[in-house]
Write a protein that holds these residues in place. Structure first.
Motif, short mmCIF file in Angstrom:
data_model
loop_
_atom_site.label_atom_id
_atom_site.label_comp_id
_atom_site.label_asym_id
_atom_site.label_seq_id
_atom_site.Cartn_x
_atom_site.Cartn_y
_atom_site.Cartn_z
N PHE A 1 8.05 -3.69 7.46
CA PHE A 1 8.02 -2.90 8.94
C PHE A 1 5.65 -1.93 8.12
CE2 PHE A 1 8.18 0.36 5.18
CZ PHE A 1 7.23 0.50 4.63
N HIS A 2 5.50 -1.73 9.47
CA HIS A 2 3.73 -1.28 9.06
C HIS A 2 4.09 0.16 8.70
CE1 HIS A 2 3.04 -5.49 10.83
NE2 HIS A 2 1.81 -5.36 10.20
N THR A 3 3.48 0.92 7.58
CA THR A 3 3.58 1.66 7.23
C THR A 3 2.94 2.87 8.84
OG1 THR A 3 0.85 1.75 6.15
CG2 THR A 3 3.38 1.62 5.32
N VAL B 1 3.75 -3.42 -0.99
CA VAL B 1 3.31 -3.52 -0.21
C VAL B 1 1.84 -3.70 -0.27
CG1 VAL B 1 1.57 -1.07 0.61
CG2 VAL B 1 3.86 -1.42 -1.09
N LYS B 2 1.54 -4.64 1.29
CA LYS B 2 0.38 -5.68 1.08
C LYS B 2 -0.81 -4.46 0.98
CE LYS B 2 0.28 -9.30 1.37
NZ LYS B 2 -0.03 -10.41 -0.11
N ALA B 3 -2.44 -4.93 -0.01
CA ALA B 3 -3.29 -3.74 0.13
C ALA B 3 -4.36 -4.57 0.75
CB ALA B 3 -4.03 -4.05 -1.43
N GLU B 4 -3.90 -5.57 1.19
CA GLU B 4 -5.28 -6.59 1.87
C GLU B 4 -6.92 -6.25 2.10
OE1 GLU B 4 -2.93 -6.42 6.01
OE2 GLU B 4 -1.80 -8.17 4.68
N GLY B 5 -6.54 -5.81 0.83
CA GLY B 5 -8.29 -5.32 0.69
C GLY B 5 -8.60 -3.99 0.39
N ARG B 6 -7.43 -3.14 0.72
CA ARG B 6 -7.52 -1.43 0.95
C ARG B 6 -6.79 -1.06 -0.12
NH1 ARG B 6 -5.34 0.38 6.56
NH2 ARG B 6 -3.91 -0.86 6.26
N GLU B 7 -7.16 0.11 -0.62
CA GLU B 7 -6.35 0.98 -1.73
C GLU B 7 -5.33 1.32 -0.74
OE1 GLU B 7 -7.28 4.91 -4.57
OE2 GLU B 7 -8.91 3.90 -3.58
N VAL B 8 -4.93 1.64 -1.48
CA VAL B 8 -2.84 2.25 -0.82
C VAL B 8 -2.58 3.29 -1.28
CG1 VAL B 8 -0.23 1.45 -0.52
CG2 VAL B 8 -1.57 -0.22 -1.83
N THR B 9 -2.65 4.24 -0.10
CA THR B 9 -2.39 5.27 0.57
C THR B 9 -1.59 6.12 -0.06
OG1 THR B 9 -1.72 5.64 2.25
CG2 THR B 9 -3.96 4.94 2.69
N GLN C 1 0.56 8.40 1.18
CA GLN C 1 1.75 7.99 2.48
C GLN C 1 1.96 6.61 2.66
OE1 GLN C 1 2.33 10.52 4.78
NE2 GLN C 1 3.33 9.45 6.61
N ALA C 2 1.37 5.49 2.78
CA ALA C 2 1.66 4.41 2.69
C ALA C 2 3.32 4.27 0.64
CB ALA C 2 0.76 3.76 2.00
N LEU C 3 2.23 4.85 0.15
CA LEU C 3 3.79 4.98 -0.91
C LEU C 3 4.65 5.93 -0.74
CD1 LEU C 3 1.14 5.71 -3.84
CD2 LEU C 3 2.66 3.57 -3.35
N ALA C 4 4.27 6.89 -0.66
CA ALA C 4 6.32 7.40 0.44
C ALA C 4 6.72 7.12 1.15
CB ALA C 4 5.59 9.07 0.88
N GLU C 5 5.77 6.23 2.18
CA GLU C 5 7.22 5.76 2.93
C GLU C 5 7.57 4.40 2.57
OE1 GLU C 5 4.27 4.94 6.62
OE2 GLU C 5 4.23 7.26 7.38
N THR C 6 6.39 3.95 1.35
CA THR C 6 7.75 2.59 1.02
C THR C 6 8.61 3.04 0.31
OG1 THR C 6 5.69 2.04 1.20
CG2 THR C 6 6.89 0.28 -0.38
N ALA C 7 8.53 4.48 -0.13
CA ALA C 7 9.72 4.29 -1.25
C ALA C 7 10.73 5.09 -0.66
CB ALA C 7 8.85 6.24 -2.15
#
Length: 667
Positions: A466-468, A510-518, A520-526
């Motif tokens: 999925f995409h966050t 979670v694929k960071a692809e050069g960005r810092e994982v937020t 929000q993204a951590l919560a959704e992936t959990a």
């Protein structure tokens, strides 16, 4: 603002609902995951809508929500067993916040139990009190609410309407708390009514309970009887209390604490409850409309809103943890006594099962300390203790100050997260400012039309993915082979590795692809990692997981160990995410690449899908649930969209995005 009905409210409303005896049940609806509505025909006075909301309320309403087009499974079961039947009884269990609605259809009796306490439920029983189906399947420390099990009541407390002077005196003699806390925790009055009884009787609510002499106990009992005399006689004064133009409470009796407040009186308590809770329902509908507005926002605006909501959540959690730490200190003696007793029992060789049994017996005997212990977790050595103003977790291996410090430490960690979120907000605002000129340039250009053709395959389609809501790609394994492939082939050094605390859980990255994982993204992936694990199949409604950095993940075992295919060794400190809600969503997305199914965490799917359905652990097998979801999409979509959905989103395709195990459609 009052969120749920008290035992006093329940007593008053059940008395008024007796006019519905012999009413016919015409239809049953389920509007939200917690709310059920029964459409009733009372042959003398007409039709009525009876609202039953788990953990909150029960009353007749003139403002029902719009009926859902696709009835959830629980509503279908209620229709199967109750529709066409007649109500034969509506009764309160003692003075508890539990109401039973008994109905008979074709000679068969069923009972609908409505629980209005925290974590309450709505449960359908057969004539032998065996559970036909609960609104929510729940496993708890003291009872299980599961299909096929015999329904068990929660532990009951003293009934203030029937309590005797000797019972009250015995309660006070055995208590080590003050008067108000003793009555609030050992009877079903609630703190507000206890304080009112103390005012009426002239007994100091802060006095140690065991210091009351016989005459004072008698005074207090008379105060309780005076307070509840209108209930017993059926002479109510239903009203809503208002302050500064806002509703603050709804009551069947007038209380001294609200002297000087604005009051709006009603003919019946049902009408007062309906007016009070309907105002809340209207605000909820407006909130949903606001959510739809958010869905139309651009990705940066949506990200900013989510970050601001995250900060509000952090601030609330931070304050709550500090409050719980302070409450532990406030009840220092009680908490210390409980820790000593449990540690003493363990030192004498008592097993946790022995301790549970002893606590159960002590609760029946009315022991205050035992009653305060709500749950025991042998795995972690923690107790869930109900204090007068909150429920806290206590580690028996720690002292009282150390337990309080544990909550303060949680608050510090949340503060750090909040600071990170504030920094992220600054970055988002900067990105929005930078994007404005580009948006202005593009304003006059032709908008790219979303394609209705099926989307071309992507490399990650063979995995779970999925995409966050803020644009990070998340991939998860479907089996041991894909777990291996994700870690060895696709996990990069700046990515984040997730795993649920459950046997056989898939690897999630979670694929960071050069960005810092937020955050929000951590919560959704959990939520994704927990929901797509065996936790869903087990029918649980929450679970735990953790995340680490790729350098902590290894395939190299210690000497003498073996690492199975699809499994990995994780070394170093883990970042745990506790009590993650088990929920998911299935959606249909349209963009320039085509029309396709997406699935994953609720927030992520709702942010990216044109049509979406929320699901949770339930009773439908995957195939039946997928067919229902498919029908929902095709029936609610426009003609052109429905045609595209039929091509790109078959039930088989929808099943690929569903968690493993039985499912309930929550909408």
């Amino acid at each position: 603002m009052k969120e749920e009905m008290s035992s006093v409210d329940v007593y008053a409303v059940v008395g008024e609902l007796q006019f519905l005896l012999d009413a016919k049940i015409e239809k049953v609806y389920q509007h939200t995951p917690d709310e059920v509505r029964m459409r009733l025909q009372e042959f003398k006075t007409g039709k009525y809508d009876l609202i039953a909301e788990a953990g909150r309320r029960l009353h007749v309403s003139s403002h029902p929500r719009e009926s859902p087009k696709l009835p959830p499974a629980f509503a279908m079961i209620l229709r199967k067993y109750m529709m066409g039947g007649r109500i034969t009884a509506i009764r309160q269990r003692g003075f508890d916040r539990i109401v039973e609605i008994e109905a008979v259809r074709a000679g068969e009796k069923t009972i609908l139990v409505v629980e209005m306490f925290a974590r309450g439920n709505v449960v359908l029983l057969d004539a032998d009190r065996r559970i036909i189906m609960p609104l929510k399947s729940i496993k708890m420390k003291d009872r299980d609410v599961l299909r096929g099990e015999v329904y068990e009541y929660p532990a009951s407390q003293l009934n203030p309407l029937t309590v005797t002077e000797s019972e009250l005196a015995a309660l006070f003699r055995e208590s080590d708390k003050d008067v108000v806390r003793t009555l609030a925790t050992q009877t079903n009055m609630g703190g507000m009514y206890v304080e009112e009884a103390c005012l009426i009787s002239g007994v100091d609510k802060g006095r140690p309970a065991k210091s009351l002499v016989e005459s004072e106990v008698r005074l207090l009992l008379n105060g309780i009887r005076t307070l509840f005399k209108p209930l017993s006689e059926g002479v109510l004064r239903p009203h809503i209390v208002r302050k500064d133009g806002k509703n603050v409470d709804v009551l069947p009796l007038e209380l001294k604490r609200y002297d000087g407040f604005e009051k709006v009186f009603f003919e019946t308590f049902n009408k007062a409850l309906d007016e009070y809770y309907s105002a809340v329902t209207v605000s909820e509908i407006k909130a949903k409309a606001a959510e739809k507005k958010v869905e139309k926002m651009g990705p940066l605006e949506r990200r900013l809103k989510q970050q601001e909501e995250a900060i509000a959540k952090f601030e609330k959690e931070e304050a709550e943890n500090v409050r719980k730490g302070e409450l532990i200190y406030a009840d220092y003696q009680q908490v210390e006594d409980i820790i000593k007793v449990i540690n003493g029992a363990r030192a004498k060789g008592y097993s946790w099962d022995d301790i549970r049994k002893t606590l159960k017996d002590a609760k029946k005997a009315g022991n205050a300390a035992a009653t305060a212990i709500q749950a025991v977790d042998p795995a972690t050595g923690t107790l869930t203790i109900k204090l007068p103003e909150a429920t806290v977790n206590i580690d028996i291996a720690l002292t009282v100050p150390q337990n309080a410090q544990a909550y303060y430490d949680k608050a510090k960690k949340i503060t750090a997260k909040k600071e990170g979120a504030l920094k992220a907000i600054g970055q988002t605002k900067a990105a929005m400012a930078k994007a404005q000129p580009a948006a202005a340039d593009a304003a006059g250009k032709k908008k790219v039309k979303a394609s209705t053709k099926p989307r071309k395959p992507r490399w990650y389609d063979r995995f779970r993915w999925f995409h966050t809501s803020d644009g990070f790609l998340v991939v998860g394994g479907r089996d041991a082979d894909s777990n291996e492939e994700i870690v060895k082939k696709y996990m990069d050094r700046n990515d984040v590795f997730f795993h649920a605390q459950a046997h056989g859980a898939p690897i999630t990255v979670v694929k960071a692809e050069g960005r810092e994982v937020t955050p929000q993204a951590l919560a959704e992936t959990a939520q994704f990692a927990v929901s797509y694990s065996s936790v869903w199949k087990a029918g649980q409604f929450s679970g735990d997981c953790y995340w680490v950095r790729p350098e902590q993940v290894s395939k190299t075992p210690e000497s003498g160990e073996y690492v199975a295919k699809g499994a990995f060794i994780v070394r170093g400190e883990r970042n745990y995410v506790k009590d993650v809600p088990v929920r998911a969503a299935i959606g249909i997305r349209f963009d320039e690449s085509g029309c396709y199914v997406i699935g994953g965490p609720v927030d992520a799917v709702k942010a990216r899908a044109k049509y979406s359905v929320i699901i949770e652990p339930g009773e439908l097998n995957q195939g039946d649930a997928a067919k229902k979801i498919y029908r929902y999409f095709t029936e609610h979509a426009s003609a052109d969209d429905a045609k595209a959905i039929r091509q790109a989103a078959s039930p088989d395709r929808i099943m690929m995005f569903m968690p493993p195990g039985e499912t309930r459609i929550a909408l």
